[in-house]
Enzyme design. Sequence first.
Site, PDB file in Angstrom:
ATOM      1  N   LYS A   1       0.161   3.681  -2.726  1.00  0.00           N
ATOM      2  CA  LYS A   1      -0.944   4.648  -2.641  1.00  0.00           C
ATOM      3  C   LYS A   1      -0.432   6.085  -2.583  1.00  0.00           C
ATOM      4  O   LYS A   1      -1.177   7.027  -2.885  1.00  0.00           O
ATOM      5  CB  LYS A   1      -1.826   4.349  -1.428  1.00  0.00           C
TER       6      LYS A   1
ATOM      7  N   SER B   1       0.794  -1.235   0.000  1.00  0.00           N
ATOM      8  CA  SER B   1       0.000   0.000   0.000  1.00  0.00           C
ATOM      9  C   SER B   1       0.824   1.281   0.000  1.00  0.00           C
ATOM     10  O   SER B   1       0.255   2.368  -0.112  1.00  0.00           O
ATOM     11  CB  SER B   1      -0.959   0.017   1.196  1.00  0.00           C
TER      12      SER B   1
ATOM     13  N   SER C   1      -6.046   3.003   4.734  1.00  0.00           N
ATOM     14  CA  SER C   1      -5.503   2.331   3.552  1.00  0.00           C
ATOM     15  C   SER C   1      -6.613   1.604   2.807  1.00  0.00           C
ATOM     16  O   SER C   1      -6.428   0.494   2.290  1.00  0.00           O
ATOM     17  CB  SER C   1      -4.396   1.337   3.954  1.00  0.00           C
TER      18      SER C   1
END
Length: 430
Positions: free
Chosen positions: A103, A100, A158
């Site tokens: 991101k 993640s 997240s």
Amino acid sequence: MTTLSSVRGALTSAAFALGALALLPPPPAAAATLDDPLPPPRPASVGKALLHRMGTHVRPKPGAPALPREVSALSWLVADVTTGDVLAAHDAHRRLPPASTIKTLFALTALPRLSGTALHTVTDTELAAVGEGSSLVGVNPGHTYRIADLWRGVFLSSGNDAVHVLAELNGGWKATATQMQAKARSLGALDTHVVSPDGYDAPGQVSSAYDLAVFGRSGLADPQFAQYAATAATRFPGGTRRDGTPTWTFGIRNTNRLLTGSDGVKRYPGIIGLKNGYTTRAGHTLIAAAQRDGRRLLVTVMNPRRGGGLAVYEEARSLLDWGFAAAGRVHPVGSLQPSAVPQNPPATSAPAAQAAALHREETGSGTAYSWLGSLVGAACLTAGVILWTRGGRHRPAYAGRFASALRPLRDRALRGRPRRPRPPSRPGPS
């Protein structure tokens, strides 16, 4: 009357001209330069080659603290946010699944394109492709959300559900991945390959400690990004009205434990955010930034090999501590700044030397051998005209004699022509 002696005379003249051409100095030899492999096209403007070597790199001055021994991550990096100087790194360009932390690149790409005050009613289709086992913030179809709330779901929880909705608003899943790839290249992050914008495990999706540091540093330069990344906790709409106002809310907390100081991890003093991640393939990953005494540092840690799920935070803590203690006591080993392309590159530069050598080969020898081809062609044309004019049953015999006379000239031309070497292969993923 045209005779065979005329043909021989024409060929003799051509041979004389070709012999004179052979006395010209050969084109400059560039084999030694061209055989040297090109360095990878990376953007580090300080210690460019060093960061691409495997292993740990640091250039301490007298009195510099030693690097922490407990860091077990496959790849890590410590950098100064303000200057972009890389203070130390280990396998900085090793390509690994980012989870993640990718991101951050998604936010750099889509955040400027979507107004935070805009409203959007989520559909089932937008959530249909969320991967099994994904982290979620709790976005529900049929509910109307402010875009800013969805971004908080991305940065704090997240939430892959929030990423999917925002990506659809940004032009679609594949279009967003393409935009992210272009954004990475524009920042000089050349190790990253984007397949899934939310960081969900996907074949071929990779980044590096270097690239993640570039994304983190770029994000901190955007006040909106920096504010989201520094938020430890907030409320998220559980139910909404048509105007986006919530009917009820629930609390969400940032999954970056260095920021929240929770679940067995102490909050890092001066922490200013960024982003953590985890997937089965990537292991634990983290970008973390902190400020102390007017200095801001950023670390990236990818997949620690010891210590369990909390190791990524403790190893980041050790690297931040080292970075602050090493202030002014180490020379940079690289830079997060994309290097400027020089207008007149130095002659000692390997890529420039190779380009110059190729240019000399193509222009110098190419000009000479184009003259050679022209002379041979002229000889062929002259002899052909003579043979055709003479005609008669002797034409095949004269043609055979002409070909025999021309063959040594052709062979000489082919032997002298340089061959272009094959370009060196580019490095693949680590």
